[in-house]
Design a protein around this motif. Structure first.
Motif, PDB file in Angstrom:
ATOM      1  N   ASP A  73       0.832  -1.202   0.000  1.00 58.50           N
ATOM      2  CA  ASP A  73       0.000   0.000   0.000  1.00 58.50           C
ATOM      3  C   ASP A  73       0.868   1.254   0.000  1.00 58.50           C
ATOM      4  N   TRP A  74       1.900   1.238   0.827  1.00 60.05           N
ATOM      5  CA  TRP A  74       2.801   2.380   0.908  1.00 60.05           C
ATOM      6  C   TRP A  74       3.490   2.601  -0.438  1.00 60.05           C
ATOM      7  N   LEU A  75       3.957   1.532  -1.058  1.00 58.81           N
ATOM      8  CA  LEU A  75       4.626   1.644  -2.351  1.00 58.81           C
ATOM      9  C   LEU A  75       3.667   2.158  -3.427  1.00 58.81           C
ATOM     10  N   ASP A  76       2.396   1.806  -3.313  1.00 58.42           N
ATOM     11  CA  ASP A  76       1.399   2.335  -4.245  1.00 58.42           C
ATOM     12  C   ASP A  76       1.283   3.848  -4.077  1.00 58.42           C
ATOM     13  N   LEU A  77       1.228   4.306  -2.840  1.00 59.99           N
ATOM     14  CA  LEU A  77       1.172   5.745  -2.583  1.00 59.99           C
ATOM     15  C   LEU A  77       2.421   6.435  -3.102  1.00 59.99           C
ATOM     16  N   VAL A  78       3.581   5.879  -2.823  1.00 65.47           N
ATOM     17  CA  VAL A  78       4.842   6.457  -3.304  1.00 65.47           C
ATOM     18  C   VAL A  78       4.828   6.538  -4.832  1.00 65.47           C
ATOM     19  N   GLY A  79       4.310   5.507  -5.469  1.00 64.55           N
ATOM     20  CA  GLY A  79       4.213   5.522  -6.928  1.00 64.55           C
ATOM     21  C   GLY A  79       3.336   6.653  -7.436  1.00 64.55           C
ATOM     22  N   LYS A  80       2.229   6.894  -6.735  1.00 60.34           N
ATOM     23  CA  LYS A  80       1.338   7.997  -7.123  1.00 60.34           C
ATOM     24  C   LYS A  80       2.033   9.345  -6.911  1.00 60.34           C
ATOM     25  N   LEU A  81       2.753   9.470  -5.813  1.00 55.81           N
ATOM     26  CA  LEU A  81       3.475  10.724  -5.557  1.00 55.81           C
ATOM     27  C   LEU A  81       4.553  10.946  -6.611  1.00 55.81           C
ATOM     28  N   ARG A  82       5.248   9.889  -6.988  1.00 57.79           N
ATOM     29  CA  ARG A  82       6.263   9.995  -8.049  1.00 57.79           C
ATOM     30  C   ARG A  82       5.621  10.406  -9.357  1.00 57.79           C
ATOM     31  N   LEU A  83       4.482   9.794  -9.671  1.00 54.49           N
ATOM     32  CA  LEU A  83       3.776  10.093 -10.916  1.00 54.49           C
ATOM     33  C   LEU A  83       3.404  11.569 -10.997  1.00 54.49           C
ATOM     34  N   THR A  84       3.112  12.168  -9.862  1.00 57.79           N
ATOM     35  CA  THR A  84       2.753  13.593  -9.840  1.00 57.79           C
ATOM     36  C   THR A  84       3.973  14.493  -9.852  1.00 57.79           C
ATOM     37  N   GLY A  85       5.162  13.895  -9.803  1.00 58.92           N
ATOM     38  CA  GLY A  85       6.379  14.693  -9.864  1.00 58.92           C
ATOM     39  C   GLY A  85       6.901  15.149  -8.513  1.00 58.92           C
ATOM     40  N   MET A  86       6.398  14.588  -7.431  1.00 57.37           N
ATOM     41  CA  MET A  86       6.918  14.975  -6.121  1.00 57.37           C
ATOM     42  C   MET A  86       8.384  14.580  -6.026  1.00 57.37           C
ATOM     43  N   SER A  87       9.182  15.451  -5.454  1.00 56.42           N
ATOM     44  CA  SER A  87      10.607  15.170  -5.319  1.00 56.42           C
ATOM     45  C   SER A  87      10.836  14.052  -4.311  1.00 56.42           C
ATOM     46  N   VAL A  88      11.945  13.366  -4.491  1.00 55.39           N
ATOM     47  CA  VAL A  88      12.302  12.300  -3.551  1.00 55.39           C
ATOM     48  C   VAL A  88      12.468  12.887  -2.154  1.00 55.39           C
ATOM     49  N   ALA A  89      13.055  14.059  -2.069  1.00 55.28           N
ATOM     50  CA  ALA A  89      13.252  14.692  -0.758  1.00 55.28           C
ATOM     51  C   ALA A  89      11.914  14.938  -0.066  1.00 55.28           C
ATOM     52  N   HIS A 115       1.932  20.512  -2.781  1.00 62.43           N
ATOM     53  CA  HIS A 115       2.250  19.705  -3.949  1.00 62.43           C
ATOM     54  C   HIS A 115       1.058  19.624  -4.906  1.00 62.43           C
ATOM     55  N   ARG A 116      -0.139  19.546  -4.342  1.00 67.62           N
ATOM     56  CA  ARG A 116      -1.339  19.514  -5.188  1.00 67.62           C
ATOM     57  C   ARG A 116      -1.405  20.749  -6.073  1.00 67.62           C
ATOM     58  N   GLU A 117      -1.048  21.910  -5.536  1.00 67.82           N
ATOM     59  CA  GLU A 117      -1.055  23.140  -6.335  1.00 67.82           C
ATOM     60  C   GLU A 117      -0.043  23.054  -7.470  1.00 67.82           C
ATOM     61  N   THR A 118       1.110  22.493  -7.189  1.00 65.55           N
ATOM     62  CA  THR A 118       2.120  22.295  -8.233  1.00 65.55           C
ATOM     63  C   THR A 118       1.579  21.369  -9.319  1.00 65.55           C
ATOM     64  N   VAL A 119       0.900  20.306  -8.912  1.00 68.28           N
ATOM     65  CA  VAL A 119       0.317  19.358  -9.865  1.00 68.28           C
ATOM     66  C   VAL A 119      -0.759  20.049 -10.696  1.00 68.28           C
ATOM     67  N   ARG A 120      -1.597  20.822 -10.060  1.00 70.34           N
ATOM     68  CA  ARG A 120      -2.650  21.535 -10.803  1.00 70.34           C
ATOM     69  C   ARG A 120      -2.054  22.503 -11.810  1.00 70.34           C
ATOM     70  N   ASP A 121      -0.986  23.203 -11.421  1.00 71.29           N
ATOM     71  CA  ASP A 121      -0.314  24.111 -12.357  1.00 71.29           C
ATOM     72  C   ASP A 121       0.237  23.342 -13.550  1.00 71.29           C
ATOM     73  N   ARG A 122       0.829  22.194 -13.292  1.00 69.46           N
ATOM     74  CA  ARG A 122       1.398  21.368 -14.369  1.00 69.46           C
ATOM     75  C   ARG A 122       0.295  20.842 -15.280  1.00 69.46           C
ATOM     76  N   ILE A 123      -0.829  20.434 -14.703  1.00 73.56           N
ATOM     77  CA  ILE A 123      -1.962  19.962 -15.508  1.00 73.56           C
ATOM     78  C   ILE A 123      -2.456  21.085 -16.417  1.00 73.56           C
ATOM     79  N   ALA A 124      -2.541  22.307 -15.897  1.00 69.26           N
ATOM     80  CA  ALA A 124      -2.973  23.447 -16.710  1.00 69.26           C
ATOM     81  C   ALA A 124      -1.994  23.686 -17.861  1.00 69.26           C
ATOM     82  N   GLU A 125      -0.693  23.587 -17.579  1.00 69.73           N
ATOM     83  CA  GLU A 125       0.312  23.722 -18.641  1.00 69.73           C
ATOM     84  C   GLU A 125       0.126  22.651 -19.703  1.00 69.73           C
TER      85      GLU A 125
END
Length: 152
Positions: A73-89, A115-125
């Motif tokens: 489950d945790w790895l699934d969440l990490v995968g979703k965060l990676r997919l959205t471009g969240m930094s490893v840090a 991070h959600r705001e960053t994702v929304r900005d990227r989606i708009a781009e």
């Protein structure tokens, strides 16, 4: 306490259940099984553990890693965060906050909200870029159709 648990033992997972290959209680996966299920390499799983993104993986008496459904489950969440471009840090920081317990929920919420705001900005781009692509495709399709009419 594992990375996927807070002090109230709630799993930190994505919205909705993730299907598991085995029932809880029979969920002692080897690293190669987790690699197969998740699509991550064994090297990546070891690296996640080394950097603190996947700490406290269970071990057998001989030291072999054993992952649980909660780890999946945790790895699934990490995968979703990676997919959205969240930094490893930021993912490691999030994992640290989860391990620290429920008193960090406001900070976790803040990290994810930013991070959600960053994702929304990227989606708009990307939506803007998609409009340009759609327009160009329409121009070329119109030109092709006009050319085909001329040569009939």
């Amino acid at each position: 306490m594992t990375v996927t648990e807070s002090s109230s033992t709630k799993a930190e997972t994505c919205a909705g259940p993730v299907p598991h290959p085995r029932a809880t209680g029979s969920d002692a996966y080897t690293i190669s099984e987790v690699a197969e299920v998740t699509g991550l390499s064994v090297h990546t799983l070891r690296w996640y553990e080394r950097i603190g993104l996947m700490p406290h993986v269970g071990r057998t008496h001989t030291g072999q890693r054993r992952f649980s459904n909660r780890d999946l489950d945790w790895l699934d969440l990490v995968g979703k965060l990676r997919l959205t471009g969240m930094s490893v840090a930021d993912m490691v920081r999030y994992a640290e906050l989860v391990r620290e317990g429920d008193h960090t929920t406001a900070e976790r919420e803040g990290l994810l909200t930013a991070h959600r705001e960053t994702v929304r900005d990227r989606i708009a781009e990307l939506q803007s870029a998609l409009l340009v692509l759609d327009h160009k495709i329409d121009v070329y399709a119109d030109a092709r159709r006009a050319s085909e009419r001329l040569y009939r």
